[in-house]
Design an enzyme around this catalytic site. Sequence first.
Site, PDB file in Angstrom:
ATOM      1  N   GLY A 248      -3.754   0.570  -6.115  1.00 26.00           N
ATOM      2  CA  GLY A 248      -3.660   0.472  -4.662  1.00 26.00           C
ATOM      3  C   GLY A 248      -1.568   0.176  -4.500  1.00 26.00           C
TER       4      GLY A 248
ATOM      5  CE1 TYR B 223       0.342  13.198  -2.379  1.00 22.43           C
ATOM      6  CE2 TYR B 223       0.612  11.133  -0.675  1.00 22.43           C
ATOM      7  CZ  TYR B 223       0.864  11.799  -1.180  1.00 22.43           C
ATOM      8  OH  TYR B 223       1.742  11.486  -2.401  1.00 22.43           O
TER       9      TYR B 223
END
Lengths: 169, 155
Positions: free
Chosen positions: A103, A139
């Site tokens: 993360g 992304y």
Amino acid sequence: MDFSIREANLDDCKDIARMIMELAEYVKLAEHVKVTQKDLEQDGFSNNPFFHGIIAEVPEQHKTKEGHTKIGYALYFYAYSSWSGRAIYMEDLYVMPEFRGKGVGKALISKVAQLGLAAGCHQLNFTVLDWNKPSMDFYLSQGCFNITATMGYHCMRCEGEALKHLAQL
Amino acid sequence: MSEYEELAKYEEMEHQVTLTEKELLEDGFGDTPFYHCIITEIQGQNSSEDPKVVGFAMYYFTYDPWVGKQLYLEEFYVMDEYRGLGIGSGILRHLSNLAMKTRCTGMMFVVAENNEPSVQFYKRRGAEDLSQEEGWRLFRFDKDSLVKMAAPSEE
């Protein structure tokens, strides 16, 4: 895993320079890196900064075997779209290999998004290499789109002799 | 604003221009300019006429952590009827000079691959296509995606 995200300061330039080189090596373009730690200090932390940085840090107990606690970074600057106005451009996003999948990358890009929105930006732009599938997948999962593919935009540069010639020096 | 509309029409994307004149004024001429602009004017036949703006360029400074400061050319346009007179070259010369004076190592910009005249104009002058040569792809998050990403994690 415990980590913190904060804005970069002058003292972070040594680690930023180290991680810039690691990122360049990852994309197999290390020979292109000419910027030094001193350049970063001057260009990012003087009166008129050309970029801003964000650092991801882990506590002492999670440091790498070389002793690094600064394990990720993002570099960004403000840009402008003549069609939509204020924009934020993310120049680099990097997390050291052993800290991926926890993360940290998401937190770094989230911080860039927050800063961009706070400054009134309408879009976040960046580039990815076409063979870099892990990054592209990351992304795309966050909701972005590929402008080169959809609008045919190519990134161009004039440098060195070509730039001198254009300036007719 | 009409020059923007002309350029947008040229690129067949006029529906995508959402920026207003008010925003342009604030963003370029307020306390923290997000961009700079240069214009090309020509004097009318009579000296009493106002000069006419026939071309412009919008630029700002960016940073490549590998090679340093860059001058980023965001927009570059010469009105149709004034092309082929060296105005475009003059604008580029001015900007390249400025790039060198401000110690930029390059001038960067984006071109649409189907815009043949522009692609040739730039390649003739030594521009490299980084997308083609190195594989760089330009990505974008729009406002909605930005808001989602900026929200605190639910974990």
